[in-house]
Motif scaffolding. Structure first.
Motif, mmCIF file in Angstrom:
data_model
loop_
_atom_site.group_PDB
_atom_site.id
_atom_site.type_symbol
_atom_site.label_atom_id
_atom_site.label_comp_id
_atom_site.label_asym_id
_atom_site.label_seq_id
_atom_site.Cartn_x
_atom_site.Cartn_y
_atom_site.Cartn_z
ATOM 1 N N TRP A 170 0.819 -1.197 0.000
ATOM 2 C CA TRP A 170 0.000 0.000 0.000
ATOM 3 C C TRP A 170 0.856 1.251 0.000
ATOM 4 N N GLU A 171 0.267 2.318 -0.490
ATOM 5 C CA GLU A 171 0.864 3.648 -0.478
ATOM 6 C C GLU A 171 -0.221 4.628 -0.055
ATOM 7 N N PHE A 172 0.199 5.705 0.600
ATOM 8 C CA PHE A 172 -0.734 6.756 0.994
ATOM 9 C C PHE A 172 -0.381 8.011 0.218
ATOM 10 N N HIS A 173 -1.399 8.641 -0.383
ATOM 11 C CA HIS A 173 -1.193 9.859 -1.164
ATOM 12 C C HIS A 173 -2.183 10.917 -0.717
ATOM 13 N N THR A 174 -1.743 12.163 -0.732
ATOM 14 C CA THR A 174 -2.664 13.270 -0.499
ATOM 15 C C THR A 174 -2.691 14.144 -1.748
ATOM 16 N N PHE A 175 -3.867 14.603 -2.063
ATOM 17 C CA PHE A 175 -4.077 15.542 -3.159
ATOM 18 C C PHE A 175 -4.887 16.691 -2.582
ATOM 19 N N ARG A 176 -4.805 17.849 -3.190
ATOM 20 C CA ARG A 176 -5.584 19.010 -2.739
ATOM 21 C C ARG A 176 -6.672 19.322 -3.761
ATOM 22 N N GLY A 177 -7.803 19.748 -3.257
ATOM 23 C CA GLY A 177 -8.895 20.137 -4.137
ATOM 24 C C GLY A 177 -10.213 19.595 -3.623
ATOM 25 N N ASP A 178 -11.216 19.627 -4.499
ATOM 26 C CA ASP A 178 -12.491 19.042 -4.107
ATOM 27 C C ASP A 178 -12.381 17.521 -4.267
ATOM 28 N N PRO A 179 -13.149 16.755 -3.512
ATOM 29 C CA PRO A 179 -12.991 15.299 -3.498
ATOM 30 C C PRO A 179 -13.104 14.644 -4.881
ATOM 31 N N TYR A 180 -14.068 15.051 -5.687
ATOM 32 C CA TYR A 180 -14.233 14.423 -7.000
ATOM 33 C C TYR A 180 -13.011 14.664 -7.888
ATOM 34 N N ASN A 181 -12.651 15.924 -8.075
ATOM 35 C CA ASN A 181 -11.520 16.230 -8.954
ATOM 36 C C ASN A 181 -10.205 15.684 -8.400
ATOM 37 N N GLY A 182 -10.072 15.655 -7.077
ATOM 38 C CA GLY A 182 -8.875 15.094 -6.468
ATOM 39 C C GLY A 182 -8.750 13.596 -6.734
ATOM 40 N N LEU A 183 -9.864 12.869 -6.618
ATOM 41 C CA LEU A 183 -9.832 11.429 -6.883
ATOM 42 C C LEU A 183 -9.605 11.140 -8.365
ATOM 43 N N VAL A 184 -10.182 11.962 -9.240
ATOM 44 C CA VAL A 184 -9.950 11.793 -10.682
ATOM 45 C C VAL A 184 -8.466 12.014 -10.990
ATOM 46 N N ALA A 185 -7.889 13.090 -10.445
ATOM 47 C CA ALA A 185 -6.469 13.370 -10.671
ATOM 48 C C ALA A 185 -5.604 12.238 -10.123
ATOM 49 N N ALA A 186 -5.953 11.736 -8.940
ATOM 50 C CA ALA A 186 -5.193 10.643 -8.339
ATOM 51 C C ALA A 186 -5.273 9.383 -9.195
ATOM 52 N N ALA A 187 -6.485 9.041 -9.650
ATOM 53 C CA ALA A 187 -6.663 7.839 -10.464
ATOM 54 C C ALA A 187 -5.884 7.945 -11.768
ATOM 55 N N ASP A 188 -5.879 9.126 -12.366
ATOM 56 C CA ASP A 188 -5.123 9.319 -13.601
ATOM 57 C C ASP A 188 -3.620 9.229 -13.341
ATOM 58 N N GLU A 189 -3.144 9.947 -12.331
ATOM 59 C CA GLU A 189 -1.708 9.985 -12.036
ATOM 60 C C GLU A 189 -1.164 8.617 -11.623
ATOM 61 N N LEU A 190 -1.943 7.888 -10.830
ATOM 62 C CA LEU A 190 -1.496 6.590 -10.326
ATOM 63 C C LEU A 190 -1.854 5.433 -11.267
#
Length: 160
Positions: free
Chosen positions: A103-123
């Motif tokens: 497992w890895e833990f990541h933090t992103f900043r922003g609203d939850p939807y756009n943050g999860l989309v950015a995370a899913a794309d980046e990861l």
């Protein structure tokens, strides 16, 4: 073989497939709520069974209004992230002999939807797991989970 059949066959053989014989990266959004922690446990089980990487993502909200009023928003959300990491480490340590998962833990900043989309794309997530919204208003307006499902970019599992 006719030209049209050959064209269809060629198109089918050249499709891009993101994953392999199962997901390589399972992303789970957590925010400390009970439903997000249940989603984390469910995603950890999926990752263990699939031998996938579990990417645990906390999206730190950017509250411009709070920051304008002098509220220490960044410190508050950083503290939440640190607390989540501590809870995750403790849970993984308690179960390490019977429950082995990368497992890895990541933090992103922003609203939850756009943050999860950015995370899913980046990861390069192959699947996304989120908890069901616990807020009554989301049944009318739509929750992050509903918006992720409607985006149709990854398989999304919503855990109650």
């Amino acid at each position: 073989m006719s030209d049209s059949l050959a064209t269809v066959t060629d198109q089918q053989t050249h499709r891009f497939e993101r994953g392999t014989d199962g997901p390589r990266v399972i992303l789970v959004g957590v925010d400390g709520s009970d439903s997000s922690l249940r989603a984390g446990a469910y995603a950890a089980g999926l990752a263990r069974r699939q031998r996938a990487l579990l990417a645990i993502v906390y999206v730190q909200p950017v509250l411009a209004a709070g920051a304008a009023l002098g509220v220490p928003v960044a410190e508050t959300t950083d503290a939440i992230a640190e607390d989540l990491v501590a809870q995750i480490r403790q849970a993984m340590e308690q179960s390490k002999d019977t429950f082995d998962v990368r497992w890895e833990f990541h933090t992103f900043r922003g609203d939850p939807y756009n943050g999860l989309v950015a995370a899913a794309d980046e990861l390069k997530a192959d699947a996304v797991v989120v908890g069901a919204s616990e807020q009554a208003g989301h049944r009318i307006v739509g929750s992050v989970a509903v918006r992720l499902v409607k985006a149709g970019r990854w398989p999304v599992t919503v855990v109650p």
